[in-house]
Design a protein around this motif. Sequence first.
Motif, mmCIF file in Angstrom:
data_model
loop_
_atom_site.group_PDB
_atom_site.id
_atom_site.type_symbol
_atom_site.label_atom_id
_atom_site.label_comp_id
_atom_site.label_asym_id
_atom_site.label_seq_id
_atom_site.Cartn_x
_atom_site.Cartn_y
_atom_site.Cartn_z
ATOM 1 N N SER A 88 -2.418 7.236 3.892
ATOM 2 C CA SER A 88 -1.400 7.468 2.867
ATOM 3 C C SER A 88 -1.719 8.791 2.196
ATOM 4 C CB SER A 88 -1.392 6.338 1.832
ATOM 5 O OG SER A 88 -0.462 6.593 0.804
ATOM 6 N N ASP A 127 0.620 8.012 9.548
ATOM 7 C CA ASP A 127 0.888 8.062 8.110
ATOM 8 C C ASP A 127 1.794 6.883 7.748
ATOM 9 O OD1 ASP A 127 1.540 8.629 5.507
ATOM 10 O OD2 ASP A 127 2.331 10.636 5.903
ATOM 11 N N ASP A 131 3.235 6.344 5.091
ATOM 12 C CA ASP A 131 4.346 6.785 4.251
ATOM 13 C C ASP A 131 5.463 7.414 5.084
ATOM 14 O OD1 ASP A 131 2.890 6.026 1.981
ATOM 15 O OD2 ASP A 131 1.881 7.973 1.887
ATOM 16 N N LEU A 180 -0.912 2.048 -1.593
ATOM 17 C CA LEU A 180 0.277 1.421 -1.010
ATOM 18 C C LEU A 180 0.944 0.502 -2.024
ATOM 19 C CD1 LEU A 180 -0.985 0.419 2.555
ATOM 20 C CD2 LEU A 180 0.405 2.402 1.929
ATOM 21 N N ARG A 210 4.083 -3.473 0.796
ATOM 22 C CA ARG A 210 4.436 -2.431 1.758
ATOM 23 C C ARG A 210 3.787 -2.684 3.116
ATOM 24 N NH1 ARG A 210 7.832 1.376 3.784
ATOM 25 N NH2 ARG A 210 6.760 3.245 4.501
#
Length: 249
Positions: free
Chosen positions: A124, A152, A154, A185, A189
């Motif tokens: 992240s 990643d 994200d 996070l 998530r």
Amino acid sequence: MVGLLRSYRPEVGIRYGLAGAEGDGGLAAALDGLEAAEGRALAGVVVPLVTGPHAATARAIEEAVASSGADVRVTEGLGPHPMLAEVLHLRLAEAGFVRADRMRLISVVAPSTSMADGVIVGSSGGAEAAAAAGVTAVLLAARLGITVLPADLDDDAALTAAVAQLRDAGCARPVIAPCVVGPELPEGRLEELAERHSARASAPLGAGGTLAKIAALRYAEILNALGVETPPSADDLPAPVGSRHRPES
């Protein structure tokens, strides 16, 4: 983490604060009134509890340090570092996705039908954090003997591509191993990502003795740069004791 870190550096005063938070509990409040002790070159050292470059955290720390006016140095994050692969291995073994590291005598045995045949080391913080996770992924692959890829968390496109790459390589039981302490996070998530990609997920790294050891080493690196002390190796640091410490201590 503070309690664990005190076991490694009992002579050091330790404060903690959340980067980006205002008022009590925030990093600026933790830095308030911090002054250098006699014989010390600076007032303190800030160790970011992130596993790689994390722009939002770095920016929040910079702002907190500037607003406090404290004479401190900021270290690198906890990763990349070889010991992060150890903790990821442990979290995967705790969840029953891989065999445990026998050298640590952890009695976790996973049924072969549930063992991961591919792992994604999730980061992240953007591209730089993903690059740092790539280093950890290589080390974890050497420990597990299976395909391990970084991604990643994200960036949904990046995660989709990593899962597809594992599937193309014949992986039927992928697992997401988040290489994050935890708060990076949003709640839920990780579970959402695992469900969306038909994968499973191990727990974030959390607070543990190995991460505290890395934090102690980061602190020592700053002192070494200032000529205050010679940095210890990981083996030089004593292991914390007490029933509240996790097995990786």
